[in-house]
Design a protein around this motif. Structure first.
Motif, PDB file in Angstrom:
ATOM      1  N   THR A   1       0.858  -1.179   0.000  1.00  0.00           N
ATOM      2  CA  THR A   1       0.000   0.000   0.000  1.00  0.00           C
ATOM      3  C   THR A   1       0.902   1.239   0.000  1.00  0.00           C
ATOM      4  O   THR A   1       2.083   1.165   0.366  1.00  0.00           O
ATOM      5  N   GLY A   2       0.342   2.377  -0.391  1.00  0.00           N
ATOM      6  CA  GLY A   2       1.137   3.612  -0.421  1.00  0.00           C
ATOM      7  C   GLY A   2       1.832   3.885   0.910  1.00  0.00           C
ATOM      8  O   GLY A   2       3.048   4.125   0.944  1.00  0.00           O
ATOM      9  N   PRO A   3       1.100   3.841   2.043  1.00  0.00           N
ATOM     10  CA  PRO A   3       1.767   4.104   3.331  1.00  0.00           C
ATOM     11  C   PRO A   3       2.889   3.105   3.623  1.00  0.00           C
ATOM     12  O   PRO A   3       3.922   3.473   4.182  1.00  0.00           O
ATOM     13  N   ALA A   4       2.694   1.832   3.218  1.00  0.00           N
ATOM     14  CA  ALA A   4       3.722   0.820   3.508  1.00  0.00           C
ATOM     15  C   ALA A   4       4.991   1.082   2.695  1.00  0.00           C
ATOM     16  O   ALA A   4       6.115   0.966   3.218  1.00  0.00           O
ATOM     17  N   VAL A   5       4.828   1.466   1.428  1.00  0.00           N
ATOM     18  CA  VAL A   5       6.005   1.736   0.590  1.00  0.00           C
ATOM     19  C   VAL A   5       6.716   2.993   1.094  1.00  0.00           C
ATOM     20  O   VAL A   5       7.953   3.026   1.200  1.00  0.00           O
TER      21      VAL A   5
END
Ligand code: SF4
Length: 260
Positions: free
Chosen positions: A237-241
């Motif tokens: 997900t965007g936050p994870a990357v």
């Protein structure tokens, strides 16, 4: 792609840089993406980091002298992270065929000139970013070939909004004419406490075997033929990357510090 692929989420975070800290806000995709797709977010974070640093130094009386229309530094070698190479590849392939051919021709001409100057093999085998005498000599030898970056048009960057991180980081406070001859050592570079470009290079070296994590920008069209997709190595997900990148920022040593 999921039907929520255009949804975004806002993320606030703080990065410790030596004794200082940098607070940032980023808007990232809520759904799946990879590190290459997150580059516009990383570029925006770096732009605000640089704005904060330059505001601080201007309080101390130092001012950035770089201006649009001055492309003196665009004859230097540009280390381009493999993620930025992938993003530029996608961008180039989206251009009309005629423009792609024009750019391919410019890159070809640049390589011919570097080959005539006997630099190609040294560019492949030597680590330009090492802080050694031979790396410094190679950087100067490259500069004195006076090969403009193939993206330079009328002394301005034709890809300004998507230019590489290292180009954003190259700032000087000295008079622009000094940039035409760096060997005279009159250039006064502004040292950022953290270079995002180096972090991306380090991540690139981690995800790609036998790689420095970057290529000379002038090799971009040759690299495009590899069909590589390094960004896929870091996806989620965007936050994870973004978390993965910020983690690397936090672990990076600020400029001027050494291992104890
Ligand atoms: S990408 Fe743009 S800013 Fe960077 S060296 Fe090339 S022309 Fe200059």
């Amino acid at each position: 792609m999921s039907e929520n692929s255009h949804e975004t989420v806002s993320v606030d975070f703080t990065v410790g840089i030596g004794d200082e800290s940098f607070q940032a806000k980023a808007v990232v995709p809520a759904g799946q993406c990879n590190l290459t797709q997150l580059l516009p977010v990383i570029q925006a974070i770096e732009d605000s980091f640089i704005a904060e640093v330059t505001a601080q130094i201007s309080e101390a009386g130092l001012h950035v002298s770089c201006k649009a229309g001055c492309g003196a530094c665009c004859r230097q070698m540009v280390p381009l992270s493999i993620f930025e190479a992938e993003a530029l590849t996608n961008w180039i392939r989206s251009l009309p065929e005629e423009r792609q051919q024009e750019l391919a021709q410019r890159f070809h001409q640049a390589l011919l000139k570097l080959a005539a100057g006997g630099l190609i093999e040294r560019m492949v085998t030597e680590d330009w970013l090492a802080e050694t005498e031979s790396a410094r000599k190679l950087v100067l030898d490259y500069f004195y070939q006076r090969v403009p970056c193939p993206f330079l048009e009328d002394e301005s960057c034709s890809i300004h909004s998507i230019r590489p991180l290292i180009c954003r980081e190259y700032l000087v406070s000295s008079s622009p004419e000094h940039c035409a001859d760096p060997a005279k050592l009159q250039v006064a570079p502004i040292r950022l406490p953290l270079n995002f470009s180096r972090i991306l290079n380090a991540v690139g070296a981690m995800v790609e075997d036998d790689s420095r994590g970057w290529i000379p920008l002038v090799f971009l069209f040759a690299w495009m033929k590899s069909g590589a997709h390094p960004g896929d190595a870091i996806s989620g997900t965007g936050p994870a990357v973004l978390y993965e990148f910020v983690k690397c920022m936090s672990e990076a040593k600020p400029r001027g510090t050494t291992d104890s």
